[in-house]
Scaffold this motif. Structure first.
Motif, PDB file in Angstrom:
ATOM      1  N   ASP A   1      12.908   6.172  47.329  1.00  0.00           N
ATOM      2  CA  ASP A   1      12.292   4.941  46.853  1.00  0.00           C
ATOM      3  C   ASP A   1      12.595   4.706  45.369  1.00  0.00           C
ATOM      4  OD1 ASP A   1      10.429   2.729  47.245  1.00  0.00           O
ATOM      5  OD2 ASP A   1       9.100   3.851  45.913  1.00  0.00           O
ATOM      6  N   LEU A   2      12.423   5.743  44.557  1.00  0.00           N
ATOM      7  CA  LEU A   2      12.672   5.603  43.118  1.00  0.00           C
ATOM      8  C   LEU A   2      14.158   5.384  42.840  1.00  0.00           C
ATOM      9  CD1 LEU A   2      10.309   8.450  41.793  1.00  0.00           C
ATOM     10  CD2 LEU A   2       9.905   5.974  41.705  1.00  0.00           C
ATOM     11  N   VAL A   3      15.002   6.168  43.537  1.00  0.00           N
ATOM     12  CA  VAL A   3      16.446   6.061  43.317  1.00  0.00           C
ATOM     13  C   VAL A   3      16.940   4.669  43.693  1.00  0.00           C
ATOM     14  CG1 VAL A   3      18.692   6.847  44.169  1.00  0.00           C
ATOM     15  CG2 VAL A   3      16.966   8.524  43.456  1.00  0.00           C
TER      16      VAL A   3
ATOM     17  N   ILE B   1      22.310   7.914  38.692  1.00  0.00           N
ATOM     18  CA  ILE B   1      21.406   8.980  39.126  1.00  0.00           C
ATOM     19  C   ILE B   1      22.121  10.317  38.958  1.00  0.00           C
ATOM     20  CG2 ILE B   1      20.075   9.893  41.070  1.00  0.00           C
ATOM     21  CD1 ILE B   1      19.178   7.079  40.038  1.00  0.00           C
ATOM     22  N   VAL B   2      21.620  11.148  38.071  1.00  0.00           N
ATOM     23  CA  VAL B   2      22.219  12.449  37.804  1.00  0.00           C
ATOM     24  C   VAL B   2      21.353  13.533  38.423  1.00  0.00           C
ATOM     25  CG1 VAL B   2      22.974  14.037  35.986  1.00  0.00           C
ATOM     26  CG2 VAL B   2      23.155  11.561  35.642  1.00  0.00           C
ATOM     27  N   SER B   3      21.982  14.498  39.103  1.00  0.00           N
ATOM     28  CA  SER B   3      21.208  15.611  39.636  1.00  0.00           C
ATOM     29  C   SER B   3      22.102  16.834  39.758  1.00  0.00           C
ATOM     30  CB  SER B   3      20.560  15.220  40.961  1.00  0.00           C
ATOM     31  OG  SER B   3      19.528  16.134  41.295  1.00  0.00           O
ATOM     32  N   GLY B   4      21.579  17.871  40.391  1.00  0.00           N
ATOM     33  CA  GLY B   4      22.286  19.145  40.399  1.00  0.00           C
ATOM     34  C   GLY B   4      22.971  19.501  41.710  1.00  0.00           C
ATOM     35  N   GLY B   5      22.964  18.575  42.661  1.00  0.00           N
ATOM     36  CA  GLY B   5      23.684  18.823  43.904  1.00  0.00           C
ATOM     37  C   GLY B   5      23.016  19.819  44.839  1.00  0.00           C
ATOM     38  N   ALA B   6      21.807  20.275  44.500  1.00  0.00           N
ATOM     39  CA  ALA B   6      21.158  21.314  45.321  1.00  0.00           C
ATOM     40  C   ALA B   6      20.528  20.710  46.573  1.00  0.00           C
ATOM     41  CB  ALA B   6      20.098  22.029  44.489  1.00  0.00           C
ATOM     42  N   TYR B   7      20.047  21.570  47.453  1.00  0.00           N
ATOM     43  CA  TYR B   7      19.284  21.128  48.610  1.00  0.00           C
ATOM     44  C   TYR B   7      17.971  20.509  48.124  1.00  0.00           C
ATOM     45  CZ  TYR B   7      22.378  23.890  51.667  1.00  0.00           C
ATOM     46  OH  TYR B   7      23.450  24.386  52.341  1.00  0.00           O
TER      47      TYR B   7
ATOM     48  N   SER C   1      18.621  14.599  48.109  1.00  0.00           N
ATOM     49  CA  SER C   1      18.056  13.292  48.461  1.00  0.00           C
ATOM     50  C   SER C   1      18.410  12.253  47.412  1.00  0.00           C
ATOM     51  CB  SER C   1      16.525  13.372  48.550  1.00  0.00           C
ATOM     52  OG  SER C   1      16.141  14.191  49.613  1.00  0.00           O
ATOM     53  N   ALA C   2      18.412  12.673  46.156  1.00  0.00           N
ATOM     54  CA  ALA C   2      18.704  11.730  45.069  1.00  0.00           C
ATOM     55  C   ALA C   2      20.150  11.244  45.154  1.00  0.00           C
ATOM     56  CB  ALA C   2      18.438  12.395  43.719  1.00  0.00           C
TER      57      ALA C   2
END
Lengths: 381, 381
Positions: A143-145, A155-161, A166-167
């Motif tokens: 929803d936020l993304v 949207i930056v993230s770490g690629g983890a589970y 989800s992001a």
């Protein structure tokens, strides 16, 4: 960058565990080619630098690494390149090294994907969280993304589970730009279940790593990676986090770097929201809508609107009108004298508000008795 | 209190809409009997007081009211009575009347139940919230109330449907003390679906009202009631609240009176948590456990313990030991030279940490090669 320089940067990127400020200083002083040559030949006077490069100085797989990078369609970027997020990394200069010994900009970044890191980092949010995400956390992330991506926030993230995945997925799903910062080489499919997802990120956004190809992730690399996730964004949003969580580490980096720290609240019954609640207690912004994050990462003036509030006919009444309105019965009618007693007012004071209520269409008169014109919603305000 | 005084207080409690500081001042100056007599005879020079008492000065149902009170087994308490929560009500003196025109102590309270209001108010929390409670809100209420009640904290609420009702019920369910402050007379079954619950509260805790028997609730009475809920407690905890909610009004009273304001976070997908999130953004304490509320309402030193944190064997390792530990493969073994390269350290620096890991039982040596002794849990820290 000449091919010789490129090979030198690739060598330097592996020879010491990043970030190493001594390697960076040497490369800045001598240029990458000379710096690499000196390290390789052990022609160094700096004892800590000698030590930091001792174990790996004979490994020269730069050619190999660059070949892999080329095959991936990637590039090696360093300070001075147009794509280098210079402003973002300058924040490391202000961080107390005693509390954050890894607080240095990276020496070089291995990247693959169509986006420009410096461009995306100007309008980006880190969306991070626990691998043990709940359905609620995944929904909240999506929803936020979606709200951020449709306003062109990367949207930056770490690629983890979990939340990270989800992001990225949510951003890709709405054609947004997403960046995965990895704790391993770009060619290392980690976590393995995300190899297809990371491939999609590399096709539509950006994969970024401080580590040369082939490097497997380790704990300290996760921690070093987290600092880059925080650094290339204006705000770190923790959607779900347990009491121990890497997301809290990313949030700590964001705080140290002067970025905004946000956390999404959740049920107090959920172990996956405990870390978020701790962050909020420690002054993280509580965020519930994409607009509130946009206010922190967007341009000045991109302010969140107030959430919609239900309206009632009674909202516009003056306190006097409301008191008279409430002195009328839910059913049936009352004389002015009776209204005065219920309201606890002189009769003379009841007339004015009663007339106003009549004009506003809320009450009506019938044979000298007054009654409400619509069914009254009694209840605690 | 003589019977004559009691009748006078009962009369005064109805003759003007409470709280009325002019009635209170007159009663303080002349005593209740004279004050009541003057008001009844209109022997007053104070024009606003004349006006405030004009509509009801001829109504004298004090005898009737007291008869109803006696039948309920209740009592009428005023300042000076042992049960009067003098300290709690003194806070009204500090509230700016311009912003909170109702910020006055009550003149008299109609109460029924075995508890003493002054005693319970020394260690009490208000647990309030929306009538549109969700299953989550009801669970959270029951959980927090149970934790508070077992630590002898009285639970004060407004007797309404939703969170209020859950709070009273949960307190009764674990033999705790609970107080319902009503916006109507003690004999008025409001809300009607809670008549049995309120009866139980009156048998095991306390029903409190500023209004004489027979008075029906109204909007302004709900607002006035909310100020008493906040006043007789050390903290107001909002468990669930929509964007418009009476609970926010109670929280505003708590803040104005210098009490602690707490809110329970919830899913961002729930309309019934929006008000709580707004409160937290506006500096309410985010609370997730009864202990955290106890810290605010309990005696000095009743501090919340940290929530339990999962522990790992690796927690006690030094950073050097952890780096060496992580340089060992998940399966198989490595020589010291290989470990040094992976860790990026000189061989000489690897030996010390490796020996410590051996002593701690985490690694073992086999034919000059080292391996982990238990399966390694890789993952983002």
């Amino acid at each position: 960058m000449t091919e010789e320089e490129r090979r030198a940067w690739a060598y330097l990127s592996r020879v010491a565990e990043p970030p190493n400020p001594r390697v960076a200083a040497l490369a800045e002083t001598l240029g990458p080619v000379d710096a690499a040559e000196r390290i390789r030949r052990r022609a160094l006077t700096d004892a800590p630098l000698l030590k930091a490069t001792e174990a790996r100085h004979e490994m020269d797989c730069a050619g190999n690494d660059l070949e892999i990078l080329d095959r991936l369609g990637g590039r090696l970027i360093v300070e001075g390149d147009e794509e280098w997020p210079y402003l973002a990394f300058r924040s490391f200069a202000g961080v107390e090294k005693f509390s954050k010994p890894q607080a240095y900009a990276p020496l070089a970044l291995w990247v693959v994907g169509p986006s420009s890191l410096s461009e995306v980092s100007e309008r980006a949010a880190a969306i991070v969280g626990t691998r043990a995400a709940t359905a609620y956390g995944e929904f909240a992330t999506a929803d936020l993304v979606a709200g951020l991506a449709e306003r062109d926030v990367a949207i930056v993230s770490g690629g983890a589970y979990g939340i990270d995945g989800s992001a990225h997925r949510a951003a890709l799903d709405c054609d947004g730009i997403t960046v995965a910062v990895l704790a391993c080489g770009l060619d290392v499919p980690y976590p393995s279940g995300h190899s297809a997802l990371l491939h999609r990120v590399s096709r539509h956004g950006l994969l970024v790593s401080e580590y040369p190809p082939g490097m497997r992730p380790s704990r300290r690399q996760f921690l070093a990676r987290n600092r880059l996730v925080a650094a290339v964004t204006c705000a770190t949003v923790v959607v779900e986090a347990g009491v121990r969580s890497g997301a809290a580490n990313t949030a700590a980096w964001a705080r140290a770097l002067g970025r905004n720290v946000c956390a999404v609240p959740g049920p107090i019954t959920s172990a996956s929201s405990v870390g978020c609640h701790v962050l909020i207690k420690n002054k993280a912004h509580l965020v519930t809508r994409a607009e509130e994050i946009l206010e922190l990462v967007g341009r000045a003036g991109e302010l969140a609107t107030d959430p919609p509030r239900p309206r009632s006919d009674l909202d516009d009444l003056t306190p006097d009108e409301l008191a008279v309105y409430e002195a009328l019965p839910g059913r049936g009618s009352r004389s002015i004298d009776e209204i005065a007693v219920v309201a606890g007012w002189p009769v003379a004071d009841v007339l004015g508000p009663l007339t106003m209520l009549d004009i506003k269409g809320l009450v009506t008169q019938d044979n000298g008795e007054w009654k409400l014109l619509r069914h009254r919603a009694t209840g605690s305000p």
